[in-house]
Design an enzyme around this catalytic site. Structure first.
Site, PDB file in Angstrom:
ATOM      1  N   HIS A  68      65.298  37.145 -52.674  1.00 47.28           N
ATOM      2  CA  HIS A  68      64.722  37.727 -53.891  1.00 47.28           C
ATOM      3  C   HIS A  68      63.243  37.385 -54.024  1.00 47.28           C
ATOM      4  CE1 HIS A  68      63.940  37.369 -58.358  1.00 47.28           C
ATOM      5  NE2 HIS A  68      64.227  38.645 -58.233  1.00 47.28           N
TER       6      HIS A  68
ATOM      7  N   GLU B 131      61.327  39.640 -51.871  1.00 42.81           N
ATOM      8  CA  GLU B 131      61.245  40.973 -52.482  1.00 42.81           C
ATOM      9  C   GLU B 131      60.026  41.068 -53.396  1.00 42.81           C
ATOM     10  OE1 GLU B 131      62.623  42.907 -56.364  1.00 42.81           O
ATOM     11  OE2 GLU B 131      64.375  42.015 -55.396  1.00 42.81           O
ATOM     12  N   HIS B 132      59.801  40.044 -54.198  1.00 46.36           N
ATOM     13  CA  HIS B 132      58.609  40.012 -55.052  1.00 46.36           C
ATOM     14  C   HIS B 132      57.331  40.034 -54.211  1.00 46.36           C
ATOM     15  CE1 HIS B 132      59.839  38.839 -59.326  1.00 46.36           C
ATOM     16  NE2 HIS B 132      60.987  39.038 -58.697  1.00 46.36           N
TER      17      HIS B 132
ATOM     18  N   GLU C 102      61.591  34.357 -64.541  1.00 43.78           N
ATOM     19  CA  GLU C 102      62.680  35.334 -64.527  1.00 43.78           C
ATOM     20  C   GLU C 102      64.029  34.620 -64.587  1.00 43.78           C
ATOM     21  OE1 GLU C 102      64.466  38.859 -61.617  1.00 43.78           O
ATOM     22  OE2 GLU C 102      62.487  38.008 -61.209  1.00 43.78           O
TER      23      GLU C 102
END
Length: 462
Positions: free
Chosen positions: A80, A83-84, A160
């Site tokens: 993840h 992905e950022h 997040e």
């Protein structure tokens, strides 16, 4: 920067039309649409083209066959995190240029990470596809990361986590249930990662994961919309054919598997922020990729019977008949490379204890495991499932998502296209057997979400 979300995209049927017979609501489904074109480049990139000429729009999705379950132990959240970082630019296209271009042409974009895959997509006017493809091909191998970009983005991911998990009791319960359900398999790790491991991720971790998994032979390019295969192949070859394959990537992902479940497990999460108490039960069940013939569609039908709306068995028992809950549902997560989950979710009424709720759930399951469902109920839920697939044909991004999710988790185009036929073929006996075999409490984790009403003790000052 697009919004980032961890998502699970479900395999469903895309290729059917439905009519109503005079004898009642009965789905007569026939494969009528053209089979999506598919080809593979010499470097291993698989391409799927789904024509949809109703509007001059195209959706491009690039799927990598890697997700949180492929992370090195101790590096949770890395898929993840990368992905950022994929939006931080390349030598050819500096940070922000890709997203700015999408916005300038009136398009939309997003990215998502799951346990088995990571994906990036753009939806733009059809004439912008060559530009989008050039950008996406460039960042497959051209990503440049600097500490001044990586470390602030890690802070974004930590925030997040705080927003979506740490400050969300419902999400925290799910996190704890999954960790208890998977004793050995990496599906037990949260996609976003564990906080103490996220805060240690760095540039070297991200680059190592990128170089290990981001390659054409580990990717699937799905193009849906107003396109023709004769135009797409030369465009794909122009942009992707010179990217070398990563031969160290194994053809099949092998993960640690779960031992035979031996005992039911429970998790209780108490939090002062809980506004609605509830109960969840997750069962370890086969995914569409791991199930024996007939098991996965039977679980689809079982989930719809038990928890698919106000006519479902759980809703009737818990909400209508006994008045114990304000909502009740069930879900089967079929899209996974390895064994997956069948879940039951109940929001209890104020003041209602969990014991009568569990008793009612157990009775519904026992009835289904011992007796065949009524023919009219079985027909109703099968019609609902097939109809959902029919309606979904209106959204090209949904179609692209279904194909990508299926193909990255071990299924084929034919598996997707034949899904309505397999649903239609499910018998009452198969549903009964699925309930008896898979909804065994020994295969389950039950989670309780309760409000913590204990007074907070102030620290004494000396």
């Amino acid at each position: 920067m697009p919004s980032h979300r961890a998502t699970a995209l479900f395999v469903a049927a895309l290729v059917c039309t439905t009519s109503l017979s005079s004898s009642g609501l009965r789905a007569q489904t026939t494969v009528t649409s053209e089979r999506p074109a598919s080809f593979t480049l010499d470097n291993g990139l698989q391409v799927v083209v789904i024509p949809d000429h109703r509007t001059p729009v195209v959706t491009q999705m690039t799927w990598y066959k890697t997700g949180s379950a492929d992370e090195t132990p101790g590096k949770s959240g890395l898929a993840h995190f990368l992905e950022h970082l994929m939006f931080k630019g390349t030598a050819k296209h500096p940070a922000g240029e890709f997203s700015q271009t999408v916005r300038r042409v009136g398009g939309s974009e997003n990215a998502f990470t799951s346990v088995d895959y990571t994906g990036y997509y753009q939806r733009v006017p059809r004439e912008q596809l060559p530009t989008m493809m050039e950008f996406e091909a460039d960042r497959m191998t051209g990503l440049i990361l600097k500490d001044e970009d990586v470390l602030p983005e890690r802070d974004v991911v930590l925030e997040e986590y705080n927003m979506r998990v740490a400050n969300n009791p419902d999400a925290r319960l799910t996190e704890q249930i999954m960790a208890a359900l998977y004793l050995n398999h990496p599906y037990g790790r949260p996609v976003i990662g564990w906080h103490q491991e996220i805060e240690k991720l760095d540039r070297e971790d991200a680059l190592a994961f990128y170089k290990r998994f981001y390659a054409p032979n580990n990717a699937i390019l799905v193009i849906a919309g107003d396109v023709d295969i004769k135009d797409i192949r030369p465009l794909v070859e122009k942009n992707f054919s010179l990217i070398p394959a990563q031969h160290a990537i194994p053809e099949k992902r092998i993960r640690p598997q779960e031992p035979m479940p031996a005992a039911p497990r429970t998790v209780t999460l108490s939090d002062p922020r809980v506004e609605q108490s509830g109960l969840r039960r997750y069962y370890l069940v086969p995914s569409a990729a791991t199930a024996a013939a007939g098991d996965s569609p039977a679980l689809d039908v079982l989930a719809q019977l038990m928890g698919g709306g106000a006519n479902s068995y759980l809703y009737r028992a818990l909400v209508i008949d006994k008045g114990l809950a304000i909502s009740a549902g069930a879900d089967y997560q079929r899209t996974a490379l390895d064994p997956s989950q069948f879940s039951i979710s109940v929001a209890s009424k104020q003041g209602v204890e969990f014991a009568p709720i569990e008793e009612a759930i157990d009775k519904v399951i026992a009835d289904l495991a011992q007796n065949t469902a009524r023919a009219e109920d079985l027909e109703r839920v099968k019609t609902q499932l097939i109809a959902e697939a029919v309606y979904a044909q209106d959204d090209q991004a949904t179609l692209a998502g279904w194909y990508g999710g299926a193909l990255t988790t071990g299924l084929s185009i034919d598996d997707i296209r034949s899904w309505p036929d397999r649903i239609r073929a499910v018998t009452a006996e198969q549903v009964r057997d699925a309930a008896a075999k898979w909804l065994d409490k020994k295969r389950s984790v039950t989670g309780y979400l309760i409000k913590d009403t204990a007074p907070k003790h102030k620290e004494k000052r000396s």
